[in-house]
Scaffold this motif. Structure first.
Motif, mmCIF file in Angstrom:
data_model
loop_
_atom_site.group_PDB
_atom_site.id
_atom_site.type_symbol
_atom_site.label_atom_id
_atom_site.label_comp_id
_atom_site.label_asym_id
_atom_site.label_seq_id
_atom_site.Cartn_x
_atom_site.Cartn_y
_atom_site.Cartn_z
ATOM 1 N N ASP A 63 51.865 50.863 37.019
ATOM 2 C CA ASP A 63 52.148 50.867 38.456
ATOM 3 C C ASP A 63 50.873 50.848 39.292
ATOM 4 O O ASP A 63 50.884 50.425 40.455
ATOM 5 N N SER A 64 49.756 51.299 38.709
ATOM 6 C CA SER A 64 48.491 51.327 39.452
ATOM 7 C C SER A 64 47.734 50.002 39.355
ATOM 8 O O SER A 64 46.695 49.836 39.997
ATOM 9 N N TRP A 65 48.241 49.078 38.554
ATOM 10 C CA TRP A 65 47.597 47.771 38.463
ATOM 11 C C TRP A 65 47.744 47.045 39.798
ATOM 12 O O TRP A 65 48.733 47.225 40.517
ATOM 13 N N VAL A 66 46.770 46.215 40.152
ATOM 14 C CA VAL A 66 46.659 45.693 41.521
ATOM 15 C C VAL A 66 46.760 44.169 41.547
ATOM 16 O O VAL A 66 46.054 43.473 40.812
ATOM 17 N N TYR A 67 47.627 43.660 42.424
ATOM 18 C CA TYR A 67 47.751 42.226 42.650
ATOM 19 C C TYR A 67 46.702 41.741 43.646
ATOM 20 O O TYR A 67 46.359 42.447 44.595
ATOM 21 N N GLY A 68 46.234 40.504 43.450
ATOM 22 C CA GLY A 68 45.426 39.855 44.463
ATOM 23 C C GLY A 68 46.273 39.564 45.689
ATOM 24 O O GLY A 68 47.451 39.206 45.561
ATOM 25 N N LYS A 69 45.713 39.717 46.886
ATOM 26 C CA LYS A 69 46.493 39.615 48.119
ATOM 27 C C LYS A 69 46.185 38.345 48.917
ATOM 28 O O LYS A 69 46.342 38.303 50.120
ATOM 29 N N ASN A 70 45.718 37.309 48.221
ATOM 30 C CA ASN A 70 45.446 36.024 48.861
ATOM 31 C C ASN A 70 44.463 36.169 50.021
ATOM 32 O O ASN A 70 44.593 35.512 51.051
ATOM 33 N N LYS A 71 43.476 37.034 49.830
ATOM 34 C CA LYS A 71 42.473 37.211 50.875
ATOM 35 C C LYS A 71 41.525 36.021 50.890
ATOM 36 O O LYS A 71 41.079 35.544 49.853
ATOM 37 N N GLN A 72 41.227 35.528 52.090
ATOM 38 C CA GLN A 72 40.318 34.400 52.246
ATOM 39 C C GLN A 72 38.918 34.920 52.578
ATOM 40 O O GLN A 72 38.632 35.264 53.717
ATOM 41 N N PRO A 121 31.491 37.898 42.263
ATOM 42 C CA PRO A 121 32.518 36.915 41.912
ATOM 43 C C PRO A 121 33.873 37.261 42.510
ATOM 44 O O PRO A 121 34.241 38.427 42.628
ATOM 45 N N VAL A 122 34.599 36.226 42.893
ATOM 46 C CA VAL A 122 35.966 36.358 43.412
ATOM 47 C C VAL A 122 36.906 35.738 42.383
ATOM 48 O O VAL A 122 36.800 34.546 42.068
ATOM 49 N N ILE A 123 37.843 36.536 41.868
ATOM 50 C CA ILE A 123 38.734 36.116 40.790
ATOM 51 C C ILE A 123 40.075 35.675 41.371
ATOM 52 O O ILE A 123 40.643 36.342 42.231
ATOM 53 N N SER A 124 40.562 34.535 40.875
ATOM 54 C CA SER A 124 41.890 34.071 41.275
ATOM 55 C C SER A 124 42.670 33.697 40.019
ATOM 56 O O SER A 124 42.256 34.019 38.903
ATOM 57 N N TYR A 149 32.903 44.320 51.711
ATOM 58 C CA TYR A 149 34.184 44.704 51.125
ATOM 59 C C TYR A 149 34.298 46.223 51.098
ATOM 60 O O TYR A 149 33.292 46.946 51.121
ATOM 61 N N SER A 150 35.539 46.692 51.065
ATOM 62 C CA SER A 150 35.778 48.138 50.999
ATOM 63 C C SER A 150 35.835 48.581 49.542
ATOM 64 O O SER A 150 35.931 47.756 48.625
ATOM 65 N N ASN A 151 35.790 49.884 49.325
ATOM 66 C CA ASN A 151 35.866 50.413 47.962
ATOM 67 C C ASN A 151 37.181 50.044 47.285
ATOM 68 O O ASN A 151 37.243 49.867 46.064
ATOM 69 N N GLU A 152 38.252 49.925 48.079
ATOM 70 C CA GLU A 152 39.564 49.604 47.520
ATOM 71 C C GLU A 152 39.656 48.148 47.075
ATOM 72 O O GLU A 152 40.528 47.784 46.275
ATOM 73 N N GLU A 153 38.751 47.314 47.585
ATOM 74 C CA GLU A 153 38.824 45.879 47.280
ATOM 75 C C GLU A 153 37.984 45.477 46.075
ATOM 76 O O GLU A 153 38.124 44.360 45.570
ATOM 77 N N ALA A 199 41.132 37.160 44.841
ATOM 78 C CA ALA A 199 41.674 36.179 45.776
ATOM 79 C C ALA A 199 43.188 36.243 45.670
ATOM 80 O O ALA A 199 43.825 37.123 46.231
ATOM 81 N N ASN A 200 43.789 35.352 44.906
ATOM 82 C CA ASN A 200 45.248 35.348 44.814
ATOM 83 C C ASN A 200 45.706 35.007 43.399
ATOM 84 O O ASN A 200 44.910 34.602 42.545
ATOM 85 N N ASN A 201 47.006 35.181 43.165
ATOM 86 C CA ASN A 201 47.643 34.826 41.888
ATOM 87 C C ASN A 201 46.977 35.499 40.693
ATOM 88 O O ASN A 201 46.746 34.882 39.652
ATOM 89 N N ILE A 202 46.694 36.769 40.852
ATOM 90 C CA ILE A 202 45.988 37.505 39.807
ATOM 91 C C ILE A 202 46.448 38.955 39.826
ATOM 92 O O ILE A 202 46.852 39.475 40.869
ATOM 93 N N LEU A 203 46.400 39.602 38.678
ATOM 94 C CA LEU A 203 46.742 41.017 38.567
ATOM 95 C C LEU A 203 45.665 41.717 37.764
ATOM 96 O O LEU A 203 45.322 41.291 36.655
ATOM 97 N N VAL A 204 45.083 42.774 38.339
ATOM 98 C CA VAL A 204 44.080 43.575 37.640
ATOM 99 C C VAL A 204 44.791 44.597 36.760
ATOM 100 O O VAL A 204 45.599 45.389 37.242
#
Length: 367
Positions: free
Chosen positions: A15-24, A38-41, A57-61, A89-94
């Protein structure tokens, strides 16, 4: 070592895994450098790195030393490990796995990849991953043996590095130091001339055995089969049949866009819809052909071919390419060869340094 089935949701806080939010991200660079992150998509090349940025970028990003999995597209389910800090970036899950080393995470990446995600109808999501099972080594039958995972990945790395060392030595790529001649070649100011491809090459379909894939390809085959694919140097598989085409030519597919142009160094079998480019003289060699291939491919890609406007040999023969010349008449084959040799040294430099460092560490541990 015994392997046991473990539920991912019981091993990690999915549940703590994080999706990319399509940030530009605003600043974008194609190459790494100091201050760039690096920016991962969801792309499946370049280890998932879409570009590099210098944005704040913030610590959360920001994430560090984590696995990611592609969540969209044809190649969804592709997993990569990112050493150091990275952004999304987008279409990714950490996939956060605190407490595990980089080698243990690499083992987990292999285990998760066997779940079978992929394609447009089987996207990985936290809800599904949490309920998925993976097979992991267990020495007590209760818990995963992470120490064994570490040892196994280390052993595999040493095995691959030894193979790489032998390959680089055998191909003459172990020497990456640029000498004075290499530097002079890279810095030379050359004259260029426009040549029509039909004056340099004959183009016609490669030879094939005229049988379908199931009869031609084999799991234990050794002869490369060049097919209409833009991956793996155009090799679609291997066959136990004897090659019927000599190496030392350029191939491309006439059923796809112009990104399937490759130099074939070894004897091979052609498949349907594969065109061969055969030099009209014996002054070409492997290195100069690689130089030409790059120029030719850049011209082809600039034409914006697609499935409605397919790349074919008639069009290719009429291409005009710019090549270096020494006499204003003929291509400078010697310069093209020496230029590629110098470029090879630049490209292989980091690989050789990495290989030497791993071998040095291995010897230290052994001692």
């Amino acid at each position: 070592m015994e392997y046991k089935r473990f539920k991912l949701g019981n091993l990690f806080d999915v549940d703590s895994w994080v999706y990319g939010k399509n940030k530009q991200w605003i600043s974008r660079f194609t190459n790494p450098a100091n201050g760039r992150i690096p920016v991962i998509s969801g792309i499946t090349i370049n280890n998932g790195i879409n570009y590099y940025t210098t944005d704040n970028y913030s610590n959360e990003e920001v994430f560090e030393n984590d696995l990611t999995i592609s969540t969209r597209g044809e190649y969804s389910g592709t997993i990569t490990y990112h050493e150091g800090k990275f952004l999304l970036a987008n279409n990714i899950l950490v996939m956060k796995m605190p407490g595990l080393s980089s080698k243990q995470k690499l083992f987990m990446a292999s285990a998760i990849s066997k779940i079978g995600y992929g394609g447009y109808n089987n996207y990985p999501r936290k809800e599904t991953l949490k309920e998925d099972y993976v097979y992991l080594p267990s020495s007590d039958g209760v818990s995963p043996d992470y120490n064994y995972m570490e040892r196994l990945i280390n052993e595999l790395e040493r095995e691959r590095i030894n193979k790489l060392d032998k390959c680089l030595t055998a191909t003459g790529l172990n020497d990456w130091c640029l000498d004075d001649h290499d530097i002079s070649i890279l810095n030379a100011t050359k004259k260029f001339k426009i040549y029509k491809v039909s004056n340099l090459f004959d183009i016609h379909p490669t030879k094939t055995y005229g049988i379908n894939n199931s009869d031609l390809l084999s799991k234990d085959g050794v002869t490369p089969v060049v097919a209409n694919t833009s991956n793996n140097n155009g090799i679609g598989g291997y066959s136990n049949l004897k090659p019927n085409e000599k190496g030392g030519i350029i191939t491309f597919s006439d059923t796809t866009t112009a990104d399937s142009i490759f130099y074939q160094p070894n004897d091979f079998i052609g498949f349907s819809h594969v065109q061969g480019m055969y030099p009209l003289n014996d002054l070409w060699n492997g290195k100069s052909l690689q130089y030409f291939m790059t120029v030719f491919k850049n011209v082809a890609l600039s034409k914006n071919f697609d499935y409605a406007n397919k790349f074919n040999r008639k069009l290719a023969l009429n291409f005009e390419v710019s090549l270096p010349t020494a006499d204003g008449i003929n291509p400078d084959y010697n310069y093209m060869e020496e230029y590629i040799r110098a470029i090879e040294k630049l490209v292989i430099k980091d690989v050789v340094k990495y290989k030497d460092e791993i071998i040095k560490q291995t010897k230290h541990v052994s001692n």
